[in-house]
Enzyme design. Structure first.
Site, PDB file in Angstrom:
ATOM      1  N   GLU A 173     -48.989 -49.530  46.406  1.00  0.00           N
ATOM      2  CA  GLU A 173     -50.443 -49.414  46.376  1.00  0.00           C
ATOM      3  C   GLU A 173     -51.140 -49.925  47.608  1.00  0.00           C
ATOM      4  O   GLU A 173     -52.248 -49.486  47.926  1.00  0.00           O
ATOM      5  CB  GLU A 173     -50.977 -50.135  45.125  1.00  0.00           C
ATOM      6  CG  GLU A 173     -50.353 -49.506  43.885  1.00  0.00           C
ATOM      7  CD  GLU A 173     -50.820 -50.085  42.581  1.00  0.00           C
ATOM      8  OE1 GLU A 173     -51.883 -49.684  42.132  1.00  0.00           O
ATOM      9  OE2 GLU A 173     -50.093 -50.922  42.009  1.00  0.00           O
TER      10      GLU A 173
ATOM     11  N   ARG B 255     -39.644 -58.153  52.392  1.00  0.00           N
ATOM     12  CA  ARG B 255     -38.586 -57.319  52.936  1.00  0.00           C
ATOM     13  C   ARG B 255     -38.747 -55.856  52.537  1.00  0.00           C
ATOM     14  O   ARG B 255     -39.161 -55.560  51.421  1.00  0.00           O
ATOM     15  CB  ARG B 255     -37.233 -57.806  52.399  1.00  0.00           C
ATOM     16  CG  ARG B 255     -36.540 -58.809  53.307  1.00  0.00           C
ATOM     17  CD  ARG B 255     -36.009 -58.128  54.541  1.00  0.00           C
ATOM     18  NE  ARG B 255     -35.623 -59.072  55.581  1.00  0.00           N
ATOM     19  CZ  ARG B 255     -34.415 -59.620  55.674  1.00  0.00           C
ATOM     20  NH1 ARG B 255     -33.495 -59.358  54.762  1.00  0.00           N
ATOM     21  NH2 ARG B 255     -34.136 -60.430  56.657  1.00  0.00           N
ATOM     22  N   ILE B 256     -38.401 -54.974  53.454  1.00  0.00           N
ATOM     23  CA  ILE B 256     -38.382 -53.543  53.156  1.00  0.00           C
ATOM     24  C   ILE B 256     -36.966 -53.165  52.744  1.00  0.00           C
ATOM     25  O   ILE B 256     -35.989 -53.509  53.407  1.00  0.00           O
ATOM     26  CB  ILE B 256     -38.860 -52.750  54.386  1.00  0.00           C
ATOM     27  CG1 ILE B 256     -40.351 -53.036  54.643  1.00  0.00           C
ATOM     28  CG2 ILE B 256     -38.621 -51.251  54.204  1.00  0.00           C
ATOM     29  CD1 ILE B 256     -41.280 -52.764  53.488  1.00  0.00           C
TER      30      ILE B 256
ATOM     31  N   GLY C  31     -48.081 -39.662  39.871  1.00  0.00           N
ATOM     32  CA  GLY C  31     -48.762 -40.393  38.798  1.00  0.00           C
ATOM     33  C   GLY C  31     -50.007 -41.090  39.297  1.00  0.00           C
ATOM     34  O   GLY C  31     -51.104 -40.769  38.881  1.00  0.00           O
TER      35      GLY C  31
ATOM     36  N   GLY D 291     -41.768 -40.524  42.355  1.00  0.00           N
ATOM     37  CA  GLY D 291     -41.696 -40.259  43.789  1.00  0.00           C
ATOM     38  C   GLY D 291     -41.456 -41.498  44.621  1.00  0.00           C
ATOM     39  O   GLY D 291     -41.329 -41.432  45.835  1.00  0.00           O
TER      40      GLY D 291
ATOM     41  N   ASN E   4     -35.730 -49.923  51.746  1.00  0.00           N
ATOM     42  CA  ASN E   4     -35.240 -48.644  52.262  1.00  0.00           C
ATOM     43  C   ASN E   4     -36.326 -48.089  53.181  1.00  0.00           C
ATOM     44  O   ASN E   4     -37.359 -47.607  52.715  1.00  0.00           O
ATOM     45  CB  ASN E   4     -34.969 -47.674  51.098  1.00  0.00           C
ATOM     46  CG  ASN E   4     -34.468 -46.317  51.584  1.00  0.00           C
ATOM     47  OD1 ASN E   4     -34.627 -45.948  52.746  1.00  0.00           O
ATOM     48  ND2 ASN E   4     -33.865 -45.568  50.687  1.00  0.00           N
TER      49      ASN E   4
END
Lengths: 769, 170
Positions: free
Chosen positions: A736, A660-661, A274, A501, A663
């Site tokens: 982004e 925080r990440i 997208g 995605g 995954n």
């Protein structure tokens, strides 16, 4: 946006400045920041097997009996009107069921614009669609063919004869400056920012740079073309779409066709990329109108060239950046003035003027941006709108300033890091760009190289460059989810959210599992259809935080409903929702794990098969009280051929401070994906407009060059993983930021290699010879 | 004449303008092969025709008459188990949106066959020396006809390398 809006936002900010943080969303840090089981672990995509088998069904792949295929005829002038239109031959061609033009198209309202006022609005190109003979841009649809096969439709489209009366069109950036508009606000910020006396500081400075940077029109170019399969059934409009704004599309189509909201159903379980472009444009409306006239289902798949003509891209910009610094490199002035294309029928600001407001502490600011009206398809948001091009200008300028002072560009940036919002003074929710710079520099080996000496290998000159990336946090109000828990102890989370995605279902499944105290395999996530609870758009890197807040809100309700359902005959009797936590497939008392009961047990005793609750993301007041921005440090190594001017990127490192990440597997792909689009932006991508007639010349993937495998090195991505205590799960969005800063890092490395400062993207070979 | 797709026979379309891609997607219910650009620039439509990778958008269906087509739907084992290359794509996150993925996988299978029989590429140093050395660079060059806009390139190359290194033949 208006003066009124500036007053309202300014007023709310002032009030919130006085409100204790504890009263606001995120006032108490999300307990999941400390208590992660599945979140933070590498999880493969749950839709992975479907995608690698080719079994994930996209919009143009929904089977339907009696389907008609679509071909479009586009205007070949930029402004004027249709003088003669002959559709006879097309109508008589084999297989043709309908030729729709302004003469027979049904009455269609102008789509409501995307904006702050309604989350059910998704319009981008705010013009009448096939309602009159007027031509407003080169590429506008003048005729639509429906035929029994794609081949028959394509052939018939070649038979439509159009003669135009041409008017003088505005197609030149430079000429449009005379009529530039200066809006009162950009997104929700005041456009003009004057703080201190930047002009005086520039005049008095020990060191200064002042230059103009240009970025071209870019197009999103998802590999899946824009497409829809459309059906009218019993007065209802059913659209299988490729969209990152399901409810916005449904609400807008209802307005355009004069339907009630519940008469439009939009489904989009998978979107083939997208990047901001998969929104509501003319093609879905035209297909629905044609299906209505033909009383048959319709499939529309835009040809790649039609994507350029009907789907707007990132607006062309011209930005002047002037920086001043004292002898030690402390910034004393930041001036950022610019122009970008935003036709009157466009909704989207290209908000590069916001980039410089958060990056550096500075004594004075002078920032304003102007809009140019051209007769072109409306521009729209594309990955990292504003910041992608804004960081190119500012971070190139910082590099120029560092060179002028004779300072290491990393040291110059570190010297000017702000400890609070440089403009409003608001505290950061969390911000540690210094750590990102340290991590990135270590990984890249920045300090191992002597950058000023010229390095060569045969015809190749080698260069190193770096730049900061940045993107603001956003959480949308009104994002909603339904959580259903059944008597087998399984949970289902449902929302009309989007998967282009990013790994939406994969990550929110991890989140819901941790939130509800369930193992991953007992949680299902359903998204991608307007029959599910209302979702805000997948835009502004907001979807993860918004869904996070909605799931959190729904889980609180679920605890209350379950304890009520449990009654008195339970170890939980007498406890209130605040005393409870989710654990081990049920609820338990905080501080007394012996008092617990499973979901299955509660439901079975109550004679219930399941329980459902809905929750909604609240107003994102934390965004107005705190400065919430992610930052990154991008490092690039490249070589430039002295013979051809060819640039080859050999190494790219990105270190991110994004909270925080959730995954690491899917996050790394998001970062790399953004950085690769940044390399395209820097080196090869450019939508070329012929100013004589407003026609896009590069309307194909052979003329618009996106990076390919051989262009791309292994890309290292790292993150600080410091939680943002004000954000759900401690995470800010990451979709982004990856693209931001990359173009400047490349341009700065090209300068390091060649001594040539290219301020005009993309850095093509001709600019280096 | 029939066209054999993944072992099943399909009629040759009457309309000679029909591309192999449109025959698969619109007339045979095999939507795994993707339409991206319809002009051979993106590789999303890549299928194997008698074992060779071809762009099915640039191949007329009639050109496939009497020949064997293998699409992404024919890559996994008949009983449904994923092909090791498909599994490697999942393991290395070699995709995001998944739209270019069938083309990448079919292209990689064709590419590995070309490599095995000694076909050189633009980056092969020794054109006369028989077998090229398999490397990241060789994979990147040979896969450059398959575009990915999500930017999953690193994962795609890693997946192909893992599959090739495992010596997993077809």
């Amino acid at each position: 946006m208006s003066k009124l809006q500036n007053a309202i936002v300014g007023g709310v900010r002032r009030v919130l400045g006085q409100v204790p943080a504890g009263w606001l969303p995120g006032g108490t840090p999300d307990p999941l920041i400390q208590r992660r089981v599945s979140l933070g672990t590498q999880q493969p995509r749950i839709d992975g097997p479907d995608k690698v088998r080719g079994g994930a069904r996209f919009a143009a792949e929904v089977p339907m009996d009696g389907l008609l295929y679509t071909a479009l005829v586009h205007a070949t002038i930029a402004r004027g009107r249709i003088a003669e239109l002959d559709t006879g031959a097309a109508e008589a061609a084999p297989g043709v069921a309908l030729v729709m033009t302004h003469r027979n198209a049904p009455k269609l309202a102008v789509p409501p614009p995307i904006g702050m006022t309604s989350m059910k609005a998704a319009g981008n190109n705010i013009l009448p669609i096939m309602q009159d003979p007027e031509i407003r841009w080169n590429g506008q649809t003048v005729a639509l063919i429906l035929a029994e096969s794609q081949e028959e439709a394509d052939h018939a489209a070649t038979l439509v004869q159009v003669r135009y009366e041409t008017e003088r069109a505005r197609t030149r950036f430079e000429e449009a400056k005379a009529d530039a508009r200066t809006p009162d606000s950009i997104l929700i910020e005041k456009n003009r920012l004057l703080k201190g006396n930047a002009e005086a500081a520039l005049t008095a400075a020990a060191h200064r740079t002042d230059a103009v940077y240009r970025t071209p029109w870019y197009n999103h170019n998802p590999i899946e073309p824009h497409a829809a399969t459309v059906l009218w059934k019993d007065g209802r409009l059913i659209v299988h779409d490729a969209t990152q704004m399901l409810n916005g599309t449904a609400g807008s189509l209802a307005k355009v066709f004069g339907l009630k909201d519940d008469q439009v159903h939009v489904s989009s379980p998978f979107v083939g990329g997208g990047f901001g472009g998969k929104a509501l444009w003319d093609h879905q409306i035209l297909a629905a109108a044609a299906a209505k006239l033909a009383k048959r289902p319709v499939r529309i798949v835009l040809r790649r060239s039609s994507m350029y003509r009907l789907i707007g891209g990132r607006a062309e910009t011209e930005q002047r950046v002037a920086l001043a610094a004292d002898a030690r490199g402390k910034l004393t002035a930041l001036l950022h003035h610019g122009y970008s294309v935003k036709p009157l029928h466009s909704v989207c600001d290209e908000q590069y003027g916001l980039t410089g407001r958060s990056l550096y502490a500075c004594e004075s600011f002078d920032i304003v941006q102007h809009h140019l009206d051209l007769d072109v398809v409306a521009n729209t948001f594309m990955r990292g709108p504003g910041e992608a091009v804004g960081t190119f200008a500012i971070e190139s300028a910082i590099d120029e300033l560092a060179h002028d002072i004779g300072m290491d560009p990393v040291a110059l940036r570190l010297r000017n890091l702000p400890d609070r919002d440089p403009v409003s003074g608001a505290p950061h929710s969390q911000s540690d760009p210094a750590k990102a710079w340290q991590m990135g520099a270590d990984q890249f080996g920045w300090n191992r190289w002597e950058r000023r000496s010229t390095r060569r290998e045969g015809e190749w000159r080698l260069g190193l460059g770096c730049a900061t990336g940045t993107f603001p946090y956003a959480r949308m109000p009104g994002m909603s989810v339904r959580i259903t828990v059944d008597d087998e102890g399984r949970a289902t989370v449902a929302s009309a959210a989007h998967e282009m995605g990013m790994g939406t279902a994969t990550v929110q499944r991890q989140h819901a599992a941790d939130r509800l105290g369930l193992p991953l395999e007992r949680v299902d996530v359903r998204i991608g259809d307007t029959s599910l609870p209302f979702a805000t758009m997948a835009g502004g890197s907001s979807q993860t935080a918004s869904l996070g807040a909605a799931i959190t809100a729904a889980s609180s309700k679920l605890a209350g409903e379950l304890v009520r359902l449990a009654g008195n005959d339970t170890p939980l009797a007498g406890l209130r929702a605040n005393d409870l936590e989710f654990a081990e497939g049920g609820l338990r008392c905080v501080g007394d794990p012996s008092r617990q009961e499973s979901f299955a047990s509660i439901l079975r005793r109550a004679g219930r098969r399941q329980i459902s609750v809905e929750g909604e993301s609240s107003a994102p007041l934390e965004m107005l009280k705190f400065a919430m921005h992610s930052t990154s440090a991008i490092f690039c190594e490249l070589r430039v051929s002295e013979a051809t001017g060819e640039v080859r990127v050999t190494r790219l490192v990105g270190a991110f401070d994004c909270g925080r990440i959730l995954n690491p597997k899917t996050a790394a792909s998001q970062f790399r994906g953004g950085m690769i689009m940044g390399l395209g932006m820097a080196l090869t991508e450019e939508t070329l407009l012929d100013p004589r007639n407003g026609r896009i010349m590069s309307a194909s993937l052979t003329d618009y060059h996106v990076p390919v495998h051989l262009d791309l090195p292994e890309i290292d991505v790292l993150w600080t993983d410091i939680p943002d205590p004000r954000a759900p799960m401690g995470a800010r969005g990451i979709g982004e930021i990856g693209i931001t800063g990359v173009a400047a890092a490349v341009a700065n490395a090209v300068f390091n290699a060649t001594g040539k400062r290219v301020r005009d993207l993309p850095i093509t070979l001709d600019k280096l010879l | 004449m029939r066209i054999t797709v993944n072992g099943t026979d399909y009629p040759v379309p009457d309309d000679v303008r029909v591309s192999l891609l449109d025959m698969l997607r619109e007339r045979s219910g095999l939507t795994g092969s993707k339409l991206g650009c319809n002009q051979g620039a993106c590789g999303a439509c890549t299928v194997l025709l008698d074992g060779e990778r071809v762009l099915s958008c640039l191949t007329l269906a009639v050109q496939a008459a009497g020949r064997e087509v293998r699409t992404i739907e024919g890559v996994a084992a008949a009983e449904g188990e994923l092909h090791p290359l498909q599994q490697a794509f999942i393991d290395h996150d070699g995709f995001q949106c998944g739209y270019c993925t069938p083309g990448q996988i079919c292209s990689a299978l064709g590419m590995l066959e070309e490599f095995r029989r000694g076909d050189p590429s633009h980056v092969t140093a020794d054109l006369a020396g028989g077998q090229a050395r398999f490397s990241h660079e060789e994979i990147r060059e040979r896969m450059s006809g398959n575009l990915c806009r999500c930017g999953a390139h690193n994962g795609i190359v890693a997946a192909i390398l893992q599959f090739a290194d495992a010596g997993a033949g077809e």
